[in-house]
Design a protein around this motif. Structure first.
Motif, PDB file in Angstrom:
ATOM      1  N   LEU A   1       9.603 -28.759 -19.417  1.00 12.09           N
ATOM      2  CA  LEU A   1      10.413 -27.705 -19.256  1.00 12.09           C
ATOM      3  C   LEU A   1       9.671 -26.458 -19.464  1.00 12.09           C
ATOM      4  O   LEU A   1      10.134 -25.315 -19.965  1.00 12.09           O
ATOM      5  CB  LEU A   1      11.451 -27.785 -20.322  1.00 12.09           C
ATOM      6  CG  LEU A   1      12.633 -28.752 -20.286  1.00 12.09           C
ATOM      7  CD1 LEU A   1      13.601 -28.593 -21.263  1.00 12.09           C
ATOM      8  CD2 LEU A   1      13.126 -28.609 -19.067  1.00 12.09           C
ATOM      9  N   ALA A   2       8.545 -26.275 -18.776  1.00 13.79           N
ATOM     10  CA  ALA A   2       7.529 -25.242 -19.055  1.00 13.79           C
ATOM     11  C   ALA A   2       8.249 -23.680 -18.929  1.00 13.79           C
ATOM     12  O   ALA A   2       8.069 -22.985 -20.030  1.00 13.79           O
ATOM     13  CB  ALA A   2       6.285 -25.276 -18.087  1.00 13.79           C
ATOM     14  N   ASN A   3       8.865 -23.534 -18.213  1.00  9.30           N
ATOM     15  CA  ASN A   3       9.465 -22.209 -17.754  1.00  9.30           C
ATOM     16  C   ASN A   3      10.785 -22.094 -18.054  1.00  9.30           C
ATOM     17  O   ASN A   3      11.534 -20.942 -17.597  1.00  9.30           O
ATOM     18  CB  ASN A   3       9.043 -21.877 -16.224  1.00  9.30           C
ATOM     19  CG  ASN A   3       7.607 -21.748 -15.942  1.00  9.30           C
ATOM     20  OD1 ASN A   3       6.826 -21.259 -16.692  1.00  9.30           O
ATOM     21  ND2 ASN A   3       7.189 -22.511 -14.968  1.00  9.30           N
ATOM     22  N   PHE A   4      11.367 -22.707 -18.859  1.00 11.70           N
ATOM     23  CA  PHE A   4      12.753 -22.714 -19.157  1.00 11.70           C
ATOM     24  C   PHE A   4      13.066 -22.285 -20.355  1.00 11.70           C
ATOM     25  O   PHE A   4      14.301 -22.234 -20.750  1.00 11.70           O
ATOM     26  CB  PHE A   4      13.543 -24.118 -18.737  1.00 11.70           C
ATOM     27  CG  PHE A   4      13.437 -24.336 -17.462  1.00 11.70           C
ATOM     28  CD1 PHE A   4      14.464 -24.038 -16.493  1.00 11.70           C
ATOM     29  CD2 PHE A   4      12.384 -25.306 -16.981  1.00 11.70           C
ATOM     30  CE1 PHE A   4      14.531 -24.469 -15.356  1.00 11.70           C
ATOM     31  CE2 PHE A   4      12.513 -25.424 -15.552  1.00 11.70           C
ATOM     32  CZ  PHE A   4      13.550 -25.257 -14.688  1.00 11.70           C
ATOM     33  N   GLY A   5      12.151 -21.807 -21.294  1.00 10.61           N
ATOM     34  CA  GLY A   5      12.367 -21.137 -22.495  1.00 10.61           C
ATOM     35  C   GLY A   5      13.387 -20.210 -22.603  1.00 10.61           C
ATOM     36  O   GLY A   5      14.111 -20.076 -23.575  1.00 10.61           O
ATOM     37  N   ASP A   6      13.088 -19.094 -21.755  1.00 12.18           N
ATOM     38  CA  ASP A   6      14.232 -17.973 -21.685  1.00 12.18           C
ATOM     39  C   ASP A   6      15.729 -18.290 -21.174  1.00 12.18           C
ATOM     40  O   ASP A   6      16.340 -17.407 -21.541  1.00 12.18           O
ATOM     41  CB  ASP A   6      13.436 -16.925 -20.947  1.00 12.18           C
ATOM     42  CG  ASP A   6      12.134 -16.302 -21.754  1.00 12.18           C
ATOM     43  OD1 ASP A   6      12.441 -16.236 -23.088  1.00 12.18           O
ATOM     44  OD2 ASP A   6      11.250 -16.320 -21.050  1.00 12.18           O
ATOM     45  N   LYS A   7      15.781 -19.356 -20.628  1.00  9.33           N
ATOM     46  CA  LYS A   7      17.020 -19.667 -20.128  1.00  9.33           C
ATOM     47  C   LYS A   7      18.029 -19.880 -21.185  1.00  9.33           C
ATOM     48  O   LYS A   7      17.689 -20.385 -22.292  1.00  9.33           O
ATOM     49  CB  LYS A   7      17.087 -20.869 -18.978  1.00  9.33           C
ATOM     50  CG  LYS A   7      16.018 -20.674 -17.882  1.00  9.33           C
ATOM     51  CD  LYS A   7      16.749 -20.168 -16.873  1.00  9.33           C
ATOM     52  CE  LYS A   7      15.855 -20.242 -15.497  1.00  9.33           C
ATOM     53  NZ  LYS A   7      15.822 -18.666 -15.068  1.00  9.33           N
ATOM     54  N   HIS A   8      19.378 -19.900 -20.661  1.00  9.65           N
ATOM     55  CA  HIS A   8      20.436 -20.388 -21.761  1.00  9.65           C
ATOM     56  C   HIS A   8      20.745 -21.660 -21.447  1.00  9.65           C
ATOM     57  O   HIS A   8      20.894 -22.043 -20.365  1.00  9.65           O
ATOM     58  CB  HIS A   8      21.517 -19.466 -21.694  1.00  9.65           C
ATOM     59  CG  HIS A   8      21.322 -18.096 -22.454  1.00  9.65           C
ATOM     60  ND1 HIS A   8      20.463 -16.988 -22.000  1.00  9.65           N
ATOM     61  CD2 HIS A   8      21.805 -17.803 -23.748  1.00  9.65           C
ATOM     62  CE1 HIS A   8      20.618 -16.079 -23.174  1.00  9.65           C
ATOM     63  NE2 HIS A   8      21.062 -16.466 -24.021  1.00  9.65           N
ATOM     64  N   PRO A   9      21.286 -22.441 -22.430  1.00  5.30           N
ATOM     65  CA  PRO A   9      21.714 -23.817 -22.371  1.00  5.30           C
ATOM     66  C   PRO A   9      22.676 -23.902 -21.007  1.00  5.30           C
ATOM     67  O   PRO A   9      22.414 -25.206 -20.402  1.00  5.30           O
ATOM     68  CB  PRO A   9      22.294 -24.059 -23.608  1.00  5.30           C
ATOM     69  CG  PRO A   9      22.115 -23.346 -24.628  1.00  5.30           C
ATOM     70  CD  PRO A   9      21.699 -22.127 -23.963  1.00  5.30           C
ATOM     71  N   TRP A  10      23.408 -23.440 -20.771  1.00  3.11           N
ATOM     72  CA  TRP A  10      24.478 -23.625 -19.692  1.00  3.11           C
ATOM     73  C   TRP A  10      23.634 -23.642 -18.287  1.00  3.11           C
ATOM     74  O   TRP A  10      24.183 -23.912 -17.287  1.00  3.11           O
ATOM     75  CB  TRP A  10      25.651 -22.973 -19.543  1.00  3.11           C
ATOM     76  CG  TRP A  10      25.448 -21.440 -19.132  1.00  3.11           C
ATOM     77  CD1 TRP A  10      25.250 -21.202 -18.028  1.00  3.11           C
ATOM     78  CD2 TRP A  10      24.973 -20.071 -20.095  1.00  3.11           C
ATOM     79  NE1 TRP A  10      24.983 -19.500 -18.036  1.00  3.11           N
ATOM     80  CE2 TRP A  10      24.892 -19.162 -19.093  1.00  3.11           C
ATOM     81  CE3 TRP A  10      25.106 -20.032 -21.340  1.00  3.11           C
ATOM     82  CZ2 TRP A  10      24.874 -17.904 -19.625  1.00  3.11           C
ATOM     83  CZ3 TRP A  10      24.717 -18.867 -21.949  1.00  3.11           C
ATOM     84  CH2 TRP A  10      24.672 -17.673 -20.921  1.00  3.11           C
ATOM     85  N   GLN A  11      22.462 -22.699 -18.314  1.00  2.11           N
ATOM     86  CA  GLN A  11      21.891 -23.053 -16.950  1.00  2.11           C
ATOM     87  C   GLN A  11      20.931 -24.101 -16.695  1.00  2.11           C
ATOM     88  O   GLN A  11      20.396 -24.270 -15.755  1.00  2.11           O
ATOM     89  CB  GLN A  11      21.041 -21.680 -17.084  1.00  2.11           C
ATOM     90  CG  GLN A  11      21.516 -20.288 -16.899  1.00  2.11           C
ATOM     91  CD  GLN A  11      20.769 -19.121 -17.308  1.00  2.11           C
ATOM     92  OE1 GLN A  11      20.225 -19.002 -18.433  1.00  2.11           O
ATOM     93  NE2 GLN A  11      20.598 -18.434 -16.290  1.00  2.11           N
ATOM     94  N   LEU A  12      20.913 -25.006 -17.696  1.00  2.00           N
ATOM     95  CA  LEU A  12      20.154 -26.236 -17.717  1.00  2.00           C
ATOM     96  C   LEU A  12      21.104 -27.659 -17.244  1.00  2.00           C
ATOM     97  O   LEU A  12      22.166 -27.562 -17.730  1.00  2.00           O
ATOM     98  CB  LEU A  12      19.374 -26.470 -18.696  1.00  2.00           C
ATOM     99  CG  LEU A  12      17.890 -25.887 -18.788  1.00  2.00           C
ATOM    100  CD1 LEU A  12      17.956 -24.499 -18.717  1.00  2.00           C
ATOM    101  CD2 LEU A  12      17.462 -26.321 -20.099  1.00  2.00           C
ATOM    102  N   SER A  13      20.295 -28.385 -16.540  1.00  2.00           N
ATOM    103  CA  SER A  13      21.195 -29.628 -16.239  1.00  2.00           C
ATOM    104  C   SER A  13      21.346 -30.570 -17.555  1.00  2.00           C
ATOM    105  O   SER A  13      20.575 -30.309 -18.338  1.00  2.00           O
ATOM    106  CB  SER A  13      20.503 -30.222 -15.026  1.00  2.00           C
ATOM    107  OG  SER A  13      19.402 -31.065 -15.755  1.00  2.00           O
ATOM    108  N   GLY A  14      22.030 -31.695 -17.601  1.00  2.00           N
ATOM    109  CA  GLY A  14      22.157 -32.635 -18.682  1.00  2.00           C
ATOM    110  C   GLY A  14      21.123 -33.162 -18.970  1.00  2.00           C
ATOM    111  O   GLY A  14      20.703 -33.164 -20.343  1.00  2.00           O
TER     112      GLY A  14
END
Lengths: 257, 277
Positions: B143-156
């Motif tokens: 998940l290298a580039n996902f640190g700044d995302k919010h949880p609802w933007q990620l898949s299960g």
């Protein structure tokens, strides 16, 4: 045009249209100023009496904001207290509903009795008007926090305070801001009621005197000022709300920002 | 059957359940979730708890974490009664339970904000060392580039990876996994097994894993405890002999298949219909 701007344009059209229709109906049926003044006349009154109305506007705004500020503090404190445990919630709720159902106008004379007329009873009335929605929303937000979220913290041996600060309160923010929007308009109601009954300053007092002088355009000018203040504060809190609790509405702009 | 009296306590014993029972409710509605259970887990062990639903697998995790208290008996962690020992515990649930108002990175960093000794340094290190640590861990699970995302933007599946990061960031001595891969598709699951194995071999926490997936238990665990239901109890306790790092291919070898078959029969034979208790 995006659907968003289209909605905004139509809202503006509706507002302007409302005043145009008002003006037109007044002309058409030749309505007397004593009954309903024309919008143009109200605006003229605002312009003409502006210097005299300004201090009263500030007074009403000041009273409302002070009352609102105290209301927020006490509302949050009570809300946290009541929402922090199921027991407190169940025990305190009936009393809270009891207090909330008292017509707030009825307590103004009591405040006047205790504190005399003027700013103090107005601040207090504004305060008690806006406390209830805040308490209920904060308490509900806290009481309905998903136990799974708390379990994450409890597994880390977090203290009650840790859980409150890191899970309870942030989760309650959307509820809290929803209540602020309601409360700020209620605070205005409280201030004006009190100013009408027992004060020699403020827009409520101006409207009271104007109506007894049959200066109806001035009464409506007072209404306009109150509407403007109310809408402005509502807008400010909406803005703060969307900034802080954007996660609850999952806006794309928020997510990207 | 395993019993505390048979298995001697050793230096390595990290988690110990001694004659623990747990009942919910009162009177007629009383339910025994866990009946007289003994379990010893050594430091650095990876123990999988398998069994039919409702056999008290999750209950054991909650007892060891201190989320619930045993009705009778004792739970020891690191030689002291649960809660008394300053043991760092990490936990991942079937639900990722991310806090929606925080970014993924802030969610992962939450244990550092709560658990000593990190919490004392949190304010000064949250933008430097801790942040880097979270990013490094996120990178490790892909998940290298996902640190700044919010949880609802990620898949299960991505959320579950983040949830693993959160369970591991404070380098827990004890890791509780409550069906963390249960809601994922087969391929994501197998990928995360590999990630989990790698992290475990590197950090060597003591792990208790609750799962319904026997292949998962065989792939990850060093030891598999089979439980039965009503009342919940451990009925079988076996080492998993396969060498590490294990691979998915390994799970198709005759030895692996016969092991999972044996476990399966043990669990199926305890279905309530056939129960003789």
């Amino acid at each position: 045009m995006t659907p968003h701007t289209r909605r905004k344009v139509w809202s503006a059209v509706l507002i302007v249209g409302f005043f145009v229709l008002w003006e037109a109906l007044c002309w058409l049926f030749n309505v007397s100023d004593i009954v309903v003044p024309k919008p143009s006349q109200i605006i003229y009154t605002l312009y003409q009496r502006g210097p005299a109305l300004w201090p009263h506007t500030l007074q009403t705004l000041y009273t409302t904001l002070v009352g609102f500020g105290f209301g927020i503090l006490i509302g949050i404190a009570l809300g946290v207290l009541i929402g922090s445990s199921r027991l407190a919630y169940d025990v305190a709720y009936p009393l809270l509903v009891g207090f909330a159902s008292i017509p707030k106008v009825a307590v103004v004379p009591i405040f006047v009795l205790w504190f005399g007329s003027g700013t103090v009873p107005a601040v207090l009335t504004a305060m008690i008007m806006c406390i209830f929605p805040i308490v209920v929303n904060v308490a509900t937000g806290l009481a309905t926090t998903e136990p799974e979220l708390e379990d994450v913290m409890r597994a880390l041996r977090a203290t009650k305070t840790d859980i409150l600060w890191n899970v309870g309160l942030p989760r309650t923010m959307p509820y809290f801001f929803a209540s602020l929007k309601v409360s700020v308009t209620l605070a205005f109601v409280g201030t004006v009621i009190s100013e009408t009954v027992a004060s020699n300053r403020g827009i409520g007092n101006v409207m009271m005197i104007a109506s007894s002088n049959f200066d109806v355009p001035l009464v409506f000018a007072g209404l306009m000022i109150l509407a403007f203040l109310g809408v402005s504060l509502y807008a400010i809190f909406s803005l703060i709300e969307s900034r802080i609790t954007g996660w609850a509405h999952r806006k794309d702009e928020f997510a990207m920002g | 059957m395993t019993s505390a009296t048979e298995l001697p306590r050793t230096e390595d014993t990290f988690v110990e359940l001694e004659n623990v029972t747990l009942t919910y409710g009162r009177g007629d509605k009383q339910v025994t979730a866990l009946g007289l259970t003994n379990l010893r887990v050594n430091q650095g062990d990876f123990v999988a708890l398998v069994g039919p639903s409702g056999c008290g697998k999750s209950t054991i995790l909650k007892l060891v974490t201190g989320l619930i208290t045993a009705t009778e008996g004792f739970v020891y962690v690191a030689g002291r009664e649960v809660g008394a020992a300053p043991v760092r515990v990490g936990m991942a649930f079937q639900n990722p339970t991310m806090l929606p108002w925080l970014t993924v990175r802030d969610n992962v960093m939450m244990p550092l904000k709560i658990v000593p000794p990190f919490r004392q340094e949190y304010q000064s290190k949250k933008k430097t060392e801790f942040r880097d640590r979270a990013d490094a861990l996120l990178k490790e699970v892909g998940l290298a580039n996902f640190g700044d995302k919010h949880p609802w933007q990620l898949s299960g599946g991505m959320l579950q990876r983040a949830s693993l990061c959160r369970a591991l960031i404070h380098e827990p001595q004890l890791l509780m996994l409550d069906e963390p891969f249960g809601a994922l598709d087969q391929f994501t699951r197998e990928e995360l097994w590999a990630v989990m194995q790698e992290l475990w071999m590197k950090l060597k926490p003591t792990v208790l894993l609750v799962t319904h997936d026997l292949k998962e238990a065989g792939y990850l665990a060093t030891r598999i405890c089979v439980m039965r239901t009503r009342p919940g109890q451990i009925v079988d306790d076996a080492q998993v002999p396969f060498p590490r790092p294990r691979t998915i291919d390994m799970s198709y070898t005759p030895e692996f298949v016969s092991m999972t078959q044996r476990l399966r029969e043990m669990i199926v034979s305890q279905r309530p219909v056939k129960e003789t208790v």
